[in-house]
Design a protein around this motif. Structure first.
Motif, PDB file in Angstrom:
ATOM      1  N   PRO A  35       0.814  -1.219   0.000  1.00  0.00           N
ATOM      2  CA  PRO A  35       0.000   0.000   0.000  1.00  0.00           C
ATOM      3  C   PRO A  35       0.847   1.268   0.000  1.00  0.00           C
ATOM      4  N   ALA A  36       1.965   1.242   0.754  1.00  0.00           N
ATOM      5  CA  ALA A  36       2.831   2.419   0.806  1.00  0.00           C
ATOM      6  C   ALA A  36       3.424   2.715  -0.568  1.00  0.00           C
ATOM      7  N   SER A  37       3.862   1.662  -1.270  1.00  0.00           N
ATOM      8  CA  SER A  37       4.435   1.827  -2.605  1.00  0.00           C
ATOM      9  C   SER A  37       3.395   2.370  -3.583  1.00  0.00           C
ATOM     10  N   LEU A  38       2.162   1.872  -3.476  1.00  0.00           N
ATOM     11  CA  LEU A  38       1.084   2.341  -4.346  1.00  0.00           C
ATOM     12  C   LEU A  38       0.793   3.815  -4.110  1.00  0.00           C
ATOM     13  N   THR A  39       0.834   4.230  -2.834  1.00  0.00           N
ATOM     14  CA  THR A  39       0.565   5.633  -2.499  1.00  0.00           C
ATOM     15  C   THR A  39       1.609   6.549  -3.116  1.00  0.00           C
ATOM     16  N   VAL A  40       2.889   6.167  -3.002  1.00  0.00           N
ATOM     17  CA  VAL A  40       3.979   6.965  -3.572  1.00  0.00           C
ATOM     18  C   VAL A  40       3.841   7.027  -5.089  1.00  0.00           C
ATOM     19  N   THR A  41       3.534   5.884  -5.705  1.00  0.00           N
ATOM     20  CA  THR A  41       3.401   5.828  -7.162  1.00  0.00           C
ATOM     21  C   THR A  41       2.259   6.716  -7.639  1.00  0.00           C
ATOM     22  N   ALA A  42       1.121   6.652  -6.938  1.00  0.00           N
ATOM     23  CA  ALA A  42      -0.035   7.480  -7.302  1.00  0.00           C
ATOM     24  C   ALA A  42       0.285   8.967  -7.140  1.00  0.00           C
ATOM     25  N   TYR A  43       1.034   9.298  -6.085  1.00  0.00           N
ATOM     26  CA  TYR A  43       1.406  10.702  -5.848  1.00  0.00           C
ATOM     27  C   TYR A  43       2.295  11.216  -6.976  1.00  0.00           C
ATOM     28  N   TYR A  44       3.204  10.392  -7.459  1.00  0.00           N
ATOM     29  CA  TYR A  44       4.082  10.787  -8.568  1.00  0.00           C
ATOM     30  C   TYR A  44       3.251  11.087  -9.815  1.00  0.00           C
ATOM     31  N   ALA A  45       2.289  10.197 -10.104  1.00  0.00           N
ATOM     32  CA  ALA A  45       1.431  10.404 -11.277  1.00  0.00           C
ATOM     33  C   ALA A  45       0.642  11.705 -11.152  1.00  0.00           C
ATOM     34  N   LEU A  46       0.098  11.955  -9.953  1.00  0.00           N
ATOM     35  CA  LEU A  46      -0.680  13.171  -9.743  1.00  0.00           C
ATOM     36  C   LEU A  46       0.194  14.423  -9.862  1.00  0.00           C
ATOM     37  N   SER A  47       1.429  14.330  -9.367  1.00  0.00           N
ATOM     38  CA  SER A  47       2.361  15.463  -9.464  1.00  0.00           C
ATOM     39  C   SER A  47       2.658  15.793 -10.919  1.00  0.00           C
ATOM     40  N   LEU A  48       2.878  14.771 -11.733  1.00  0.00           N
ATOM     41  CA  LEU A  48       3.098  14.976 -13.164  1.00  0.00           C
ATOM     42  C   LEU A  48       1.894  15.642 -13.805  1.00  0.00           C
ATOM     43  N   PHE A  49       0.711  15.117 -13.500  1.00  0.00           N
ATOM     44  CA  PHE A  49      -0.517  15.619 -14.109  1.00  0.00           C
ATOM     45  C   PHE A  49      -0.748  17.088 -13.761  1.00  0.00           C
ATOM     46  N   ASN A  50      -0.491  17.441 -12.503  1.00  0.00           N
ATOM     47  CA  ASN A  50      -0.721  18.822 -12.058  1.00  0.00           C
ATOM     48  C   ASN A  50       0.223  19.827 -12.714  1.00  0.00           C
ATOM     49  N   LEU A  51       1.339  19.339 -13.267  1.00  0.00           N
ATOM     50  CA  LEU A  51       2.289  20.229 -13.958  1.00  0.00           C
ATOM     51  C   LEU A  51       1.874  20.524 -15.402  1.00  0.00           C
ATOM     52  N   ILE A  52       0.927  19.720 -15.921  1.00  0.00           N
ATOM     53  CA  ILE A  52       0.527  19.878 -17.323  1.00  0.00           C
ATOM     54  C   ILE A  52      -0.440  21.057 -17.446  1.00  0.00           C
ATOM     55  N   PRO A  53      -0.066  22.073 -18.218  1.00  0.00           N
ATOM     56  CA  PRO A  53      -1.003  23.193 -18.421  1.00  0.00           C
ATOM     57  C   PRO A  53      -2.131  22.777 -19.370  1.00  0.00           C
ATOM     58  N   ASN A  54      -3.375  23.002 -18.925  1.00  0.00           N
ATOM     59  CA  ASN A  54      -4.553  22.660 -19.738  1.00  0.00           C
ATOM     60  C   ASN A  54      -4.505  21.215 -20.246  1.00  0.00           C
ATOM     61  N   PRO A  55      -4.604  20.225 -19.332  1.00  0.00           N
ATOM     62  CA  PRO A  55      -4.518  18.812 -19.746  1.00  0.00           C
ATOM     63  C   PRO A  55      -5.593  18.465 -20.782  1.00  0.00           C
ATOM     64  N   SER A  56      -5.202  17.657 -21.737  1.00  0.00           N
ATOM     65  CA  SER A  56      -6.121  17.220 -22.798  1.00  0.00           C
ATOM     66  C   SER A  56      -6.955  16.037 -22.312  1.00  0.00           C
ATOM     67  N   THR A  57      -7.920  15.655 -23.141  1.00  0.00           N
ATOM     68  CA  THR A  57      -8.713  14.453 -22.843  1.00  0.00           C
ATOM     69  C   THR A  57      -7.806  13.242 -22.699  1.00  0.00           C
ATOM     70  N   PHE A  58      -6.800  13.167 -23.549  1.00  0.00           N
ATOM     71  CA  PHE A  58      -5.847  12.050 -23.484  1.00  0.00           C
ATOM     72  C   PHE A  58      -5.140  12.010 -22.130  1.00  0.00           C
ATOM     73  N   ALA A  59      -4.725  13.172 -21.626  1.00  0.00           N
ATOM     74  CA  ALA A  59      -4.041  13.228 -20.332  1.00  0.00           C
ATOM     75  C   ALA A  59      -4.981  12.783 -19.206  1.00  0.00           C
ATOM     76  N   TYR A  60      -6.224  13.249 -19.248  1.00  0.00           N
ATOM     77  CA  TYR A  60      -7.200  12.824 -18.242  1.00  0.00           C
ATOM     78  C   TYR A  60      -7.422  11.310 -18.305  1.00  0.00           C
ATOM     79  N   ASN A  61      -7.572  10.789 -19.513  1.00  0.00           N
ATOM     80  CA  ASN A  61      -7.757   9.341 -19.683  1.00  0.00           C
ATOM     81  C   ASN A  61      -6.587   8.559 -19.097  1.00  0.00           C
ATOM     82  N   THR A  62      -5.386   9.062 -19.343  1.00  0.00           N
ATOM     83  CA  THR A  62      -4.186   8.383 -18.837  1.00  0.00           C
ATOM     84  C   THR A  62      -4.172   8.361 -17.317  1.00  0.00           C
TER      85      THR A  62
END
Length: 512
Positions: free
Chosen positions: A70-97
């Motif tokens: 669970p701890a590893s999953l939490t860190v992995t999910a946080y990394y994905a969210l951090s990447l997503f939050n850096l994307i200006p105006n995310p596209s439908t593709f980014a949301y889907n990913t």
């Protein structure tokens, strides 16, 4: 990603090529770190959305399929969210990913929260959005959410899309609403093997193997999943006729030249184990060897279970010891098999190895196997210790089957009074159990304890008045004590209650 005249060779295309060449999350993290420290993201800031989206996509594609902590999953999910939050105006593709990433990380609520955010910002969904969301919905499961997504798919014109329909069938099946699943299936003009497999799986999960078989027979094309799903349904039913059907189905699968997957193989092995079909099980084992199928923990468990239940405990041990991939279920299969064969000392040895060497925490099934082995071997003090440590040391709650096993063990050892005291300490909701009182009655029969036998028999007759075994045992106990009037009374009681003695059965396998 070399720099030349202030620019990176290949520009954003070259950087994307490097990102897509990553073979592991570690490599991707290294590339991302280099891009950040070398200022690549800043120098190519006009393309930052494209670059970050590609990093996120590569990250999602590289997510491990095996179970993680669970701890590893939490860190992995946080990394994905951090990447997503850096994307200006995310596209439908980014949301889907992002929705797909959280679904793969078994985080359905965050995945659906991203979909909600997407809709609030008026980012239009596409044909890929709804399958990802419905897969997340299937992990919960939650019927109202599935219905809401179904209506949203219709609203945006994706109601007839094959991938959307297939995930809808699966979502409704997981929620055990087969009527809705069948409606989607029937209204779909284009059906593929996935459509059939999803509905077959739904019928199997609710125990309707008849409808599952009917649908299976109607399939124009079948794959290994089709065969394996129906095989699993037959084997999990615990019905002897359906287990025979499972073996026949497996043989038909081989005749049809369809290579069975691990689910099909383990289901066939399970059916053989339940029926005692040792030779058929051996032929499946030979097939595995001849086709050089990798022996996973899943397959090892099936083979150990087969040989243990068919009386070949040493063969089961040999397969267990030779396997490099063992999980909790594999250890349980061996512990239960050793218990069935009365190998109490050996089951305790493997129990210690499981904890100390493998570092695997035991569960209720493993404890039951050990207690059964101790019961057959007469290891009273060892069983007492194991029974005490279940909750105190390992945090595994005692169930009725554990109390029943202890009652049987104490009864066999002549410790009837201790067994009765254990019953008094049991939670009130568990005291009225056939197996617990049956263990006490069996001990009373061995040691001729008439007084306690009467108490146990009285409780058993209330719980299961139609059970002829209780009356027969009490008649034997009274006869051994020379109390013939009581023997006659028991027989009169059987007649007045119209209790019929069930004939015993045995199975003899010929032509082997």
């Amino acid at each position: 990603m070399r720099k030349q005249d202030g620019n990176y060779i290949g520009g954003p295309i070259g950087v994307i090529h490097v990102i897509r060449q990553c073979k592991s999350l570690k490599q991707l993290h290294q590339v991302h770190a280099h891009m950040a420290t070398a200022g690549i993201l800043w120098s190519l800031h006009h393309h930052s959305s494209l670059l970050l989206t590609n990093i996120l996509t590569a990250f999602t594609n590289l997510l491990p399929t095996t179970n993680a902590s669970p701890a590893s999953l939490t860190v992995t999910a946080y990394y994905a969210l951090s990447l997503f939050n850096l994307i200006p105006n995310p596209s439908t593709f980014a949301y889907n990913t992002m929705i797909r990433a959280h679904t793969l990380l078994s985080s359905p609520l965050p995945a659906l929260a991203i979909f909600v955010s997407m809709r609030r910002l008026s980012v239009p969904p596409d044909a890929h959005t709804f399958p990802f969301c419905l897969k997340a919905c299937s992990l919960l499961p939650a019927l109202p959410l599935a219905q809401t997504l179904h209506s949203q798919a219709f609203k945006f014109g994706f109601g007839a899309d094959l991938f959307v329909c297939n995930t809808l069938i699966h979502a409704y099946s997981v929620n055990k609403h087969l009527h809705h699943a069948c409606q989607v299936f029937d209204e779909t003009s284009l059906k593929d093997v996935v459509s059939y497999n999803a509905l077959i799986d739904g019928f199997v999960k609710v125990g309707d193997t008849g409808r599952a078989r009917q649908l299976f027979d109607e399939m124009p094309i079948r794959d290994a999943v089709s065969w394996g799903t129906l095989l699993a349904g037959y084997a999990q039913s615990r019905d002897m006729d359906l287990c025979m059907e499972a073996i026949q189905l497996f043989n038909n699968m081989l005749v049809s030249a369809v290579r069975p997957d691990n689910i099909a193989l383990v289901s066939a092995l399970s059916a053989c184990a339940q029926l005692g079909e040792l030779e058929q099980g051996k032929s499946i084992h030979v097939y595995i060897k001849q086709n050089r199928i990798p022996i996973s923990a899943f397959l090892t468990t099936g083979l150990v279970d087969l040989y243990a239940k068919c009386g070949c405990i040493e063969t089961a041990r040999g397969i267990f010891e030779s396997s490099q991939d063992k999980n909790l279920l594999t250890w349980n299969a061996l512990l239960v098999g050793l218990g069935m064969h009365g190998r109490g000392h050996l089951s305790l040895h493997y129990f210690s190895r499981m904890i100390e060497e493998a570092g695997i925490k035991p569960d209720g099934v493993g404890f039951l196997g050990i207690l059964v082995g101790c019961s057959h071997a007469g290891l009273v003090s060892e069983a007492r210790q194991i029974f005490q440590e279940m909750e105190v040391v390992y945090g595994v709650p005692r169930e009725l089957k554990h109390y029943g096993c202890m009652a049987d063990l104490l009864g066999r050892a002549g410790l009837i009074r201790e067994a009765m005291e254990m019953i008094e300490r049991m939670p009130m909701s568990m005291r009225g159990d056939v197996y617990v009182w049956g263990g006490v009655l069996g001990g009373c029969r061995i040691h001729g304890n008439v007084e306690m036998a009467e108490i146990a028999a009285e409780n058993l007759m209330i719980l299961k008045p139609e059970d002829d075994g209780v009356y027969s045992i009490m008649a034997d106990i009274y006869a051994n004590a020379g109390r013939w009037e009581e023997v006659a009374r028991i027989r009169r009681l059987m007649n007045s209650r119209q209790v019929k003695k069930n004939p015993a059965t045995s199975l003899v396998q010929l032509n082997y």
